[in-house]
Design an enzyme around this catalytic site. Structure first.
Site, PDB file in Angstrom:
ATOM      1  N   SER A 112       0.755  -1.295   0.080  1.00 26.17           N
ATOM      2  CA  SER A 112      -0.237  -0.038   0.020  1.00 26.17           C
ATOM      3  C   SER A 112       0.810   1.243  -0.056  1.00 26.17           C
ATOM      4  O   SER A 112       0.258   2.268  -0.232  1.00 26.17           O
ATOM      5  CB  SER A 112      -0.815   0.236   1.127  1.00 26.17           C
ATOM      6  OG  SER A 112      -2.253  -0.205   0.820  1.00 26.17           O
ATOM      7  N   LYS A 129       0.508   3.449  -2.795  1.00 27.12           N
ATOM      8  CA  LYS A 129      -0.943   4.151  -3.124  1.00 27.12           C
ATOM      9  C   LYS A 129      -0.458   5.719  -3.107  1.00 27.12           C
ATOM     10  O   LYS A 129      -1.121   6.474  -3.821  1.00 27.12           O
ATOM     11  CB  LYS A 129      -1.668   3.781  -2.197  1.00 27.12           C
ATOM     12  CG  LYS A 129      -2.355   2.703  -2.256  1.00 27.12           C
ATOM     13  CD  LYS A 129      -3.338   2.287  -1.097  1.00 27.12           C
ATOM     14  CE  LYS A 129      -3.809   0.633  -1.315  1.00 27.12           C
ATOM     15  NZ  LYS A 129      -4.645   0.389  -0.029  1.00 27.12           N
ATOM     16  N   TYR A 182      -3.153  -2.118 -10.493  1.00 25.50           N
ATOM     17  CA  TYR A 182      -3.209  -2.051  -9.093  1.00 25.50           C
ATOM     18  C   TYR A 182      -2.253  -3.276  -8.618  1.00 25.50           C
ATOM     19  O   TYR A 182      -1.366  -2.818  -7.524  1.00 25.50           O
ATOM     20  CB  TYR A 182      -4.539  -2.310  -8.574  1.00 25.50           C
ATOM     21  CG  TYR A 182      -4.573  -2.148  -6.846  1.00 25.50           C
ATOM     22  CD1 TYR A 182      -4.198  -1.105  -6.466  1.00 25.50           C
ATOM     23  CD2 TYR A 182      -4.980  -3.401  -6.295  1.00 25.50           C
ATOM     24  CE1 TYR A 182      -4.332  -1.134  -4.736  1.00 25.50           C
ATOM     25  CE2 TYR A 182      -4.906  -3.238  -4.949  1.00 25.50           C
ATOM     26  CZ  TYR A 182      -4.582  -2.375  -4.332  1.00 25.50           C
ATOM     27  OH  TYR A 182      -4.546  -2.670  -3.032  1.00 25.50           O
ATOM     28  N   TYR A 185      -4.231   2.934   8.073  1.00 23.33           N
ATOM     29  CA  TYR A 185      -5.516   2.249   8.361  1.00 23.33           C
ATOM     30  C   TYR A 185      -6.350   2.659   9.318  1.00 23.33           C
ATOM     31  O   TYR A 185      -6.338   3.947   9.646  1.00 23.33           O
ATOM     32  CB  TYR A 185      -5.314   0.856   8.422  1.00 23.33           C
ATOM     33  CG  TYR A 185      -4.360  -0.082   7.346  1.00 23.33           C
ATOM     34  CD1 TYR A 185      -4.621   0.182   5.973  1.00 23.33           C
ATOM     35  CD2 TYR A 185      -3.086  -0.407   7.929  1.00 23.33           C
ATOM     36  CE1 TYR A 185      -3.688  -0.260   5.050  1.00 23.33           C
ATOM     37  CE2 TYR A 185      -2.113  -0.740   6.929  1.00 23.33           C
ATOM     38  CZ  TYR A 185      -2.601  -0.910   5.534  1.00 23.33           C
ATOM     39  OH  TYR A 185      -1.710  -1.491   4.471  1.00 23.33           O
ATOM     40  N   VAL A 225       1.066  -3.801   3.733  1.00 26.66           N
ATOM     41  CA  VAL A 225       0.918  -5.023   4.646  1.00 26.66           C
ATOM     42  C   VAL A 225       2.007  -5.818   4.293  1.00 26.66           C
ATOM     43  O   VAL A 225       2.352  -6.762   4.792  1.00 26.66           O
ATOM     44  CB  VAL A 225      -0.341  -5.810   4.081  1.00 26.66           C
ATOM     45  CG1 VAL A 225      -1.704  -5.301   4.689  1.00 26.66           C
ATOM     46  CG2 VAL A 225      -0.166  -5.997   2.590  1.00 26.66           C
TER      47      VAL A 225
HETATM   48  N1  GLU Z   1      -2.061  -5.519  -2.269  1.00 29.83           N
HETATM   49  C1  GLU Z   1      -2.462  -5.375  -1.175  1.00 29.83           C
HETATM   50  C2  GLU Z   1      -4.319  -5.700  -1.314  1.00 29.83           C
HETATM   51  O1  GLU Z   1      -4.747  -5.015  -1.954  1.00 29.83           O
HETATM   52  C3  GLU Z   1      -2.321  -4.084  -0.452  1.00 29.83           C
HETATM   53  C4  GLU Z   1      -2.766  -3.942   0.837  1.00 29.83           C
HETATM   54  C5  GLU Z   1      -2.023  -3.043   1.890  1.00 29.83           C
HETATM   55  O2  GLU Z   1      -0.770  -3.136   1.949  1.00 29.83           O
HETATM   56  O3  GLU Z   1      -2.833  -2.237   2.690  1.00 29.83           O
HETATM   57  O4  GLU Z   1      -4.813  -6.453  -0.754  1.00 29.83           O
END
Ligand code: GLU
Length: 313
Positions: A72, A75, A197, A249, A267
Site C-alpha cells: 500500500s 498508493k 493495481y 488504516y 501490509v
Molecule cells: N495488495 C494489497 C491488497 O490490495 C495491498 C494492501 C495494503 O498494503 O494495505 O490487498
C-alpha cells in the site's frame, strides 16, 4: 526555506543503530501477512530503518538496504500521479475522509454509491489505478518510471512472484472494482485496472529508497535533491493530509495522537513517515498488528520522532 526547530543529533546513524538494538530486545508480536501467500515467505525478524533528510543525506541501520514488497505504500505515488492528471475532478470520484472500516471493506462502498471514502483504502486506490490505466498506454511502465525518478535508481523492480500471488488471491479487489464499475466510477476494463493495481503493490523497495522517494512530500512538492517540482505545493499538502487522516488504516487517529506525522503503512510491513521541512523516515518489520500495521516499524518511528521532537503538532 526556514528549517523547523528540530532537536539536533550528532550521529544519526548511531542513533538509528541504538534504536534498532533496543527494538530487537522487544518480543515480536503480530503476524506476517499471509492473505497474499508470497508475503508470508519473508523472514519475520527482518528489521530496518532509514532517514533521508532534505540536504540529500541518508542515515540507516539494520536491513535498510533490503528490498521488500511496498504494497500500500505504492498508493502514495499513484495518488500523486493521478492528482496531476485529473486535478480537482478527481475529488468527485473519491473523497478525502477516513473510512473507519478495514482497508479492503466492501460494505461502505455500496451505501456510498461506489464513491470510496479516500484514495488509500483499496477501493479508492482502484479508482486511482483506473485514472492511470485510462490515461497511459503503458501505465505500469509510467508508474515504475515515476518511482525510479523519485529515487534516482533505475534498478527498482516489480517482484513477479508477489504479482502472481496478488493476482491469484485478488478476488476481493476484483469485487470492489466491479462494484464501482456498476456505479460508473471505473472507466477502463476491470482486468486492466487490477493489472495496474497489483503491479504497483508488487514493487520492491528498500527503506533507504522509500525514504529518498518521499522527500518531495517533506519539501512542498519539490524534490530537494534534484530540484525538480514533482507536484504542486497544494497537492503535496493534500497528500500529506490524506496520509495523516487515513494512511495508517484504522489506527490513523492513534498514530497522529502518539507520533504526529503523516504516514503510510503497507501490509509488507513497511511504514513511511513524512516530516515536513526535515525529511522522511522509513521503517520495516514484517509482523503486523490487528490493524495491519507493522508493530516494530511503528515503535521505531515513534521512538525516533520523540527523540528528535518531530511531531508536526
Ligand atoms: N495488495 C494489497 C491488497 O490490495 C495491498 C494492501 C495494503 O498494503 O494495505 O490487498
Amino acid at each position: 526555506m526556514q528549517q523547523a526547530d528540530f532537536c539536533p543529533i550528532v550521529d544519526l546513524n548511531q542513533a538509528l543503530a541504538d534504536l534498532l538494538t533496543q527494538a530487537r530486545q522487544m518480543p515480536i508480536s503480530g503476524k506476517v501477512a499471509d492473505y497474499i501467500p508470497a508475503l508470508s515467505q519473508v523472514a519475520p525478524n527482518r528489521l530496518g530503518i532509514a532517514v533521508a533528510t532534505l540536504d540529500g543525506k541518508v542515515a540507516s541501520a539494520g536491513d535498510a538496504a533490503v528490498p521488500f514488497s511496498i504494497q500500500s505504500l505504492s498508493k502514495t505515488y499513484a495518488l500523486t500521479m493521478a492528482m496531476q492528471l485529473q486535478g480537482d475532478e478527481l475529488w468527485h470520484r473519491v473523497r478525502m475522509e477516513p473510512s473507519g472500516q478495514p482497508f479492503n471493506s466492501i460494505v461502505q462502498l455500496e451505501w456510498e454509491q461506489g464513491i470510496p471514502r479516500n484514495p488509500v483504502i483499496n477501493a479508492g486506490a482502484l479508482v486511482i489505478a483506473d485514472v492511470l490505466a485510462s490515461h497511459y498506454s503503458a501505465s505500469i511502465n509510467s508508474f515504475l518510471m515515476f518511482i525510479r525518478r523519485l529515487t534516482d535508481c533505475q534498478s527498482i523492480y516489480i517482484d513477479p512472484k508477489v504479482y502472481a500471488s496478488e493476482q491469484q488471491h485478488g478476488s476481493r479487489n476484483a469485487a470492489l472494482a466491479y462494484l464501482m464499475k456498476s456505479f460508473g466510477n471505473i472507466q477502463s476494463e476491470v482486468p486492466l485496472v487490477l493489472e495496474q493495481y497489483f503491479h504497483q503493490c508488487s514493487v520492491a523497495m528498500s527503506c533507504e529508497q522509500l525514504a529518498r522517494s518521499f522527500l518531495y512530500l517533506a519539501n512542498r512538492g519539490q524534490d530537494p535533491v534534484s530540484g525538480e517540482q514533482i507536484c504542486s505545493r497544494k497537492d503535496a499538502h493534500r497528500v500529506n493530509a490524506i496520509l495523516t487522516t487515513s494512511g495508517m488504516y484504522d489506527q490513523s487517529g492513534e498514530f497522529a495522537f502518539t507520533v504526529g506525522l503523516p504516514a503510510k503503512s503497507g501490509v509488507g510491513g513497511g511504514i513511511v513517515a513524512v516530516v515536513p521541512n526535515y525529511g522522511v523516515i522509513a521503517a520495516w518489520s514484517p509482523p503486523l498488528n490487528s490493524f495491519g500495521n507493522s508493530q516494530l516499524a511503528m515503535h521505531l518511528i515513534r521512538a525516533l520522532a520523540e527523540q528528535l521532537g518531530l511531531s508536526v503538532y
